[in-house]
Design an enzyme around this catalytic site. Sequence first.
Site, PDB file in Angstrom:
ATOM      1  N   GLU A 136       0.796  -1.235   0.000  1.00  9.91           N
ATOM      2  CA  GLU A 136       0.000   0.000   0.000  1.00  9.91           C
ATOM      3  C   GLU A 136       0.829   1.286   0.000  1.00  9.91           C
ATOM      4  OE1 GLU A 136      -2.832  -0.487   3.214  1.00  9.91           O
ATOM      5  OE2 GLU A 136      -3.473  -2.431   2.469  1.00  9.91           O
ATOM      6  N   GLU A 246      -6.027 -10.990  -1.321  1.00  9.04           N
ATOM      7  CA  GLU A 246      -6.765 -10.831  -0.046  1.00  9.04           C
ATOM      8  C   GLU A 246      -8.263 -10.740  -0.317  1.00  9.04           C
ATOM      9  OE1 GLU A 246      -5.327  -7.572   2.349  1.00  9.04           O
ATOM     10  OE2 GLU A 246      -3.248  -7.890   1.744  1.00  9.04           O
TER      11      GLU A 246
HETATM   12  O1  G3I Z   1      -3.611  -9.112  18.547  1.00 12.18           O
HETATM   13  C1  G3I Z   1      -4.152  -7.963  19.236  1.00 12.18           C
HETATM   14  C2  G3I Z   1      -4.665  -8.368  20.560  1.00 12.18           C
HETATM   15  O2  G3I Z   1      -3.585  -8.804  21.356  1.00 12.18           O
HETATM   16  C3  G3I Z   1      -5.382  -7.184  21.184  1.00 12.18           C
HETATM   17  O3  G3I Z   1      -5.951  -7.557  22.385  1.00 12.18           O
HETATM   18  C4  G3I Z   1      -6.472  -6.644  20.270  1.00 12.18           C
HETATM   19  C5  G3I Z   1      -7.173  -5.427  20.817  1.00 12.18           C
HETATM   20  O4  G3I Z   1      -7.711  -4.636  19.790  1.00 12.18           O
HETATM   21  O5  G3I Z   1      -5.884  -6.302  19.065  1.00 12.18           O
HETATM   22  C6  G3I Z   1      -5.267  -7.392  18.392  1.00 12.18           C
HETATM   23  O6  G3I Z   1      -4.683  -6.915  17.242  1.00 12.18           O
HETATM   24  C7  G3I Z   1      -5.549  -6.648  16.171  1.00 12.18           C
HETATM   25  C8  G3I Z   1      -5.106  -7.495  14.996  1.00 12.18           C
HETATM   26  O7  G3I Z   1      -5.849  -7.148  13.839  1.00 12.18           O
HETATM   27  C9  G3I Z   1      -5.277  -8.989  15.257  1.00 12.18           C
HETATM   28  O8  G3I Z   1      -6.621  -9.309  15.402  1.00 12.18           O
HETATM   29  C10 G3I Z   1      -5.443  -5.170  15.826  1.00 12.18           C
HETATM   30  O9  G3I Z   1      -6.005  -4.376  16.868  1.00 12.18           O
HETATM   31  C11 G3I Z   1      -6.153  -4.869  14.508  1.00 12.18           C
HETATM   32  O10 G3I Z   1      -5.873  -3.536  14.123  1.00 12.18           O
HETATM   33  C12 G3I Z   1      -5.643  -5.803  13.448  1.00 12.18           C
HETATM   34  O11 G3I Z   1      -6.371  -5.573  12.260  1.00 12.18           O
HETATM   35  C13 G3I Z   1      -5.749  -6.086  11.085  1.00 12.18           C
HETATM   36  C14 G3I Z   1      -5.649  -4.971  10.051  1.00 12.18           C
HETATM   37  O12 G3I Z   1      -5.079  -5.489   8.874  1.00 12.18           O
HETATM   38  C15 G3I Z   1      -4.775  -3.825  10.539  1.00 12.18           C
HETATM   39  O13 G3I Z   1      -4.917  -2.729   9.715  1.00 12.18           O
HETATM   40  C16 G3I Z   1      -6.597  -7.214  10.545  1.00 12.18           C
HETATM   41  O14 G3I Z   1      -6.604  -8.303  11.466  1.00 12.18           O
HETATM   42  C17 G3I Z   1      -6.022  -7.674   9.207  1.00 12.18           C
HETATM   43  O15 G3I Z   1      -6.890  -8.630   8.632  1.00 12.18           O
HETATM   44  C18 G3I Z   1      -5.889  -6.475   8.283  1.00 12.18           C
HETATM   45  O16 G3I Z   1      -5.302  -6.927   7.092  1.00 12.18           O
HETATM   46  C19 G3I Z   1      -5.099  -5.936   6.079  1.00 12.18           C
HETATM   47  C20 G3I Z   1      -3.890  -6.373   5.282  1.00 12.18           C
HETATM   48  O17 G3I Z   1      -2.787  -6.572   6.134  1.00 12.18           O
HETATM   49  C21 G3I Z   1      -3.559  -5.369   4.193  1.00 12.18           C
HETATM   50  N1  G3I Z   1      -4.703  -5.152   3.345  1.00 12.18           N
HETATM   51  C22 G3I Z   1      -5.925  -4.773   4.043  1.00 12.18           C
HETATM   52  C23 G3I Z   1      -6.276  -5.804   5.087  1.00 12.18           C
HETATM   53  C24 G3I Z   1      -7.590  -5.467   5.755  1.00 12.18           C
HETATM   54  O18 G3I Z   1      -7.500  -4.259   6.455  1.00 12.18           O
END
Ligand code: G3I
Length: 329
Positions: A136, A246
Amino acid sequence: MSSEKTLRELADENDVTIGAGVPARSFRQYPDDPTLAQTLKREFNAITTANALKMGPLRPERKVYDFDDADAIVNFGVENDMTVRGHTLLWHKQTPEWFLAWDYTDDQLEAFVRDHIHTVAGRYHDKVDVWDVVNEAVADDGSMRETMWYEAMGEAYLDKAFEWANDVAPNADLYYNDYEIASDNDKADAVYDLLQRLLDRGVPIDGVGIQMHSLPSYQHSREGPEAVGANIRRFKDLGLDVQVTEMDVAYGPDEEFDDRLEHQAQYYRDVLEACLDNGCDTLITWGVHDAGTWLQNRYDVTSDPLLFDENFNPKPAYDAIRDLLESRS
Ligand code: G3I
């Protein structure tokens, strides 16, 4: 009559790669439930680390790497003879809190990124087959995204990132990955131009990943197969490989269909067909089953965007891409 072959068997027969992005929490959440692992290895021949290799989860402290989650996913892929996609070496999101608080100089940042890429891509040099090296880098309006990497190194940060990855993982395929580049639009044009510049400069890049989060807010990731196919073709014509990296398909609360899951199924099938007809051989879904989607707990989109329901039962979308592959066997 339909055969009993799994999606993976049909993908293998067609030399097609069908994968899933897996968050480590999926493995942790179901430690005694083999369903996720069984579904993954039975139905998919590729796996992507959805979060575990991002800098935030990977580096709790500046000098500490925690590879446990990433190792679990990567090793699962290797043990089950799957193509392993590493996501991602350089992204402006999901960076560690200590990093955001660090008052670095441009030179320090460059050395830091080089060491990060050398360490991470180097560790998995014989296990990760494909890297999303940079994720990105282009903003929604088509300008270069003003990330910390861009501010410190200018556009050359991409050249360097790919070269550093290539230093330590010369056998891996190195990808640029982005969203809203599935059809002809200003951002896709800007990514096309960026990729052209990288190629002109001799940067070791092998491919472009089209994320394909088909959501109401991402209009260019919901377009018809002709537009998607034409866009894949123009990236291919640059000399790059193209993968759908994705994919998920969700709808807004106001979008009504007689049968939403059939509409979803048709879109998965259309995209896979556009992909295969235009020289792209890989489609990765962003999760395995609906209970594991990143779209859970969102008020603005449906939360069942994947091929398997919350109990790992195959959905119409599964049948649709399985049937497409069967028809091409
Ligand atoms: O693992 C922590 C956990 O320990 C904590 O308690 C919790 C509290 O909010 O957060 C957890 O982390 C989260 C993580 O996902 C795992 O679930 C983060 O807050 C959350 O921001 C994170 O979101 C991820 C997101 O990217 C971040 O922008 C999504 O899972 C993930 O699927 C998403 O993937 C992205 C790709 O990398 C790039 N393209 C877009 C795609 C969707 O946004």
